[in-house]
Design an enzyme around this catalytic site. Structure first.
Site, PDB file in Angstrom:
ATOM      1  N   ARG A  53      55.722  46.106  81.899  1.00 23.44           N
ATOM      2  CA  ARG A  53      55.652  45.010  81.836  1.00 23.44           C
ATOM      3  C   ARG A  53      54.552  44.448  80.284  1.00 23.44           C
ATOM      4  NH1 ARG A  53      51.600  41.644  84.124  1.00 23.44           N
ATOM      5  NH2 ARG A  53      51.919  42.661  86.183  1.00 23.44           N
ATOM      6  N   TYR A 106      70.308  23.103  70.643  1.00 27.98           N
ATOM      7  CA  TYR A 106      70.922  23.550  71.624  1.00 27.98           C
ATOM      8  C   TYR A 106      70.666  22.752  73.169  1.00 27.98           C
ATOM      9  CZ  TYR A 106      71.944  27.277  75.228  1.00 27.98           C
ATOM     10  OH  TYR A 106      72.580  27.767  76.409  1.00 27.98           O
ATOM     11  N   ASP A 179      65.145  27.826  65.129  1.00 31.50           N
ATOM     12  CA  ASP A 179      66.233  28.666  65.956  1.00 31.50           C
ATOM     13  C   ASP A 179      67.339  29.141  65.059  1.00 31.50           C
ATOM     14  OD1 ASP A 179      68.208  29.526  67.512  1.00 31.50           O
ATOM     15  OD2 ASP A 179      67.550  28.044  69.028  1.00 31.50           O
ATOM     16  N   LYS A 204      73.509  35.958  71.648  1.00 27.91           N
ATOM     17  CA  LYS A 204      74.696  35.605  70.732  1.00 27.91           C
ATOM     18  C   LYS A 204      74.870  36.749  70.048  1.00 27.91           C
ATOM     19  CE  LYS A 204      74.144  32.111  73.462  1.00 27.91           C
ATOM     20  NZ  LYS A 204      73.394  30.882  72.899  1.00 27.91           N
TER      21      LYS A 204
HETATM   22  C1  LIG Z   1      72.499  30.231  73.685  1.00 25.32           C
HETATM   23  C2  LIG Z   1      71.339  29.567  72.700  1.00 25.32           C
HETATM   24  C3  LIG Z   1      70.172  29.423  73.138  1.00 25.32           C
HETATM   25  C4  LIG Z   1      69.678  29.802  74.789  1.00 25.32           C
HETATM   26  O1  LIG Z   1      69.577  31.178  74.750  1.00 25.32           O
HETATM   27  P1  LIG Z   1      69.974  31.867  76.258  1.00 25.32           P
HETATM   28  O2  LIG Z   1      69.997  33.242  75.867  1.00 25.32           O
HETATM   29  O3  LIG Z   1      71.331  31.447  76.670  1.00 25.32           O
HETATM   30  O4  LIG Z   1      68.649  31.540  77.310  1.00 25.32           O
HETATM   31  C5  LIG Z   1      69.005  28.777  72.470  1.00 25.32           C
HETATM   32  N1  LIG Z   1      69.495  28.193  71.237  1.00 25.32           N
HETATM   33  C6  LIG Z   1      70.599  28.591  70.587  1.00 25.32           C
HETATM   34  C7  LIG Z   1      71.052  28.064  69.396  1.00 25.32           C
HETATM   35  C8  LIG Z   1      71.781  29.049  71.664  1.00 25.32           C
HETATM   36  O5  LIG Z   1      72.934  29.207  71.172  1.00 25.32           O
END
Ligand SMILES: *Cc1c(COP(=O)(O)O)cnc(C)c1O
Length: 408
Positions: A53, A106, A179, A204
């Site tokens: 952890r 998001y 982000d 992604k």
């Molecule tokens: C998918 C996404 C998230 C959240 O991520 P998870 O891996 O689904 O928890 C945050 N920001 C953006 C721009 C995303 O496309």
């Protein structure tokens, strides 16, 4: 005298954190699955490893690579993008603090700032990141601790000026979080443009194959918590060092990515440059095709010369990425188009080898219904994958025809 040039992005993506194994010479370091590590004596750790952890060699290798590619001082790998975001917000804010966040972030981020964290005393206001003066006014008026933006945005692919927003945040003593999920570290370097922290859903483009859920936070080298009216904010660690705070809280709450997922995410980084080039080229070809299509009312893609975000994207991004959206006449047509493709799968998410199509108003953006910010009813979002672009174009054409969107 010959000097060695600083290695480029693709070279670092392949090699940082992937040094051949010291014992066996494996060119791909072994996957470290152990939850605990044998110690050489009481309080004598081997290479600093104690319990999974706290730290794990496979996770560390991925974190080193991602920090290097984003130009940051440290990176942290989380079990999801949302857990990365939540942990980061816990490090950077206290109850009563204010966050100014982009009104088209998001859906999960929107929910974090409008539903989840306000229950614990956080104040948060949506702002239009395209109106830098309005952001400055909100930040000054509310005494914001954080500005949080996503660029390009989802699903309208608006592009926001990271350098200008960083200046606005810093002038008010706030930090800027970007982000960078849609661009990935290959296309955009927010830290070099003045941002303080980058977050990713590595689910992604970083992972790139729709086979893991993951998140990451990358912190600018030497970043400290901004001072509070009473003086320095030294956090839990007594240092105020944001990387140290994240390391502490991540381990304290156990929001750590599994070694197997960290290994997959790291493997994704090695092909990121090649994939993003192809995603971007195919998305541009599709955008150009759709722009001239009689059934399409509008295309949102900053790679198009006439797109409002084009010039800014050309300045702060290497290419425009693999996501685009377009509008047909109305909601019924849009839903039918999304249900009529064969190569594109009808699914949420983005950033992988396989192309995906979705209808944002109900599939990904329902959390924002009734918000100031409304989506066009006829919008369709594409995540353009790595298939042959001719097949992708033909697939969308057939779907537009089948949906009855053509010839009205
Ligand atoms: C998918 C996404 C998230 C959240 O991520 P998870 O891996 O689904 O928890 C945050 N920001 C953006 C721009 C995303 O496309």
């Amino acid at each position: 005298m010959t000097t060695t040039p600083t290695p480029g992005f693709a070279t670092r993506a392949v090699h940082v954190g992937q040094e051949p194994d010291a014992t066996t010479g494996d060119v791909v370091p072994p996957l470290h699955v152990a939850s605990t590590h044998a110690q050489d004596g009481v309080e004598t750790l081997r290479h600093g490893y104690e319990y999974g952890r706290g730290a794990n060699p496979t996770r560390d290798a991925f974190q080193r690579a991602l920090a290097d590619l984003e130009g940051g001082g440290a990176a942290f790998a989380f079990p999801s993008g949302m857990s990365a975001e939540d942990t980061l917000v816990r490090v950077l804010t206290r109850p009563g603090d204010h966050v100014a966040f982009g009104d088209d972030v998001y859906g999960g981020t929107y929910r974090l700032f409008t539903v989840v964290r306000p229950a614990e005393g956080l104040r948060a206001t949506p702002v239009d990141p395209g109106d830098v003066d309005a952001v400055a006014a909100t930040v000054a008026g509310e005494g914001s601790r954080l500005v949080w933006v996503e660029t390009p945005s989802n699903p309208l692919l608006e592009v926001f000026d990271i350098a200008a927003l960083a200046e606005v945040a810093h002038r008010a003593g706030a930090l800027l979080v970007v982000d960078n999920t849609f661009a990935s570290p290959y296309l955009q370097h927010p830290l070099a443009l003045g941002a303080d922290v980058v977050v990713h859903s590595t689910t992604k483009y970083v992972g790139g194959h729709s086979d893991l859920i993951g998140g990451a936070v990358v912190v600018a080298a030497g970043l400290h918590l901004p001072a509070r009216p009473g003086g320095a904010d030294l956090g839990w660690t007594g240092t105020g060092d944001v990387a140290a705070e994240l390391r502490f809280l991540q381990s304290a709450i156990g929001a750590v990515q599994s070694p197997r997922d960290a290994h997959l995410a790291h493997r994704g980084l090695k092909t990121l440059a090649v994939r993003m080039e192809r995603h971007s080229a195919s998305a541009l070809a599709l955008a150009e095709h759709l722009r001239d299509h009689p059934a399409v009312r509008a295309v949102h893609y900053p790679g198009l010369a006439e797109d409002p975000g084009h010039d800014l994207a050309a300045r702060q991004m290497r290419a425009s990425g693999g996501v685009l959206s377009f509008e047909v006449a109305d909601a019924d047509h849009a839903r039918r188009v999304a249900e009529s493709t064969r190569v594109f799968s009808l699914a949420v998410s983005l950033g992988a080898a396989e192309s995906l199509i979705e209808y944002p108003p109900v599939m990904t953006h329902a959390v924002k219904q009734g918000a100031r910010w409304e989506l066009p009813a006829g919008i369709v979002r594409l995540s353009v994958g790595l298939e042959d672009v001719e097949d992708l174009i033909a697939d969308i054409d057939v779907a537009l025809e089948a949906a009855g969107a053509v010839g009205e």
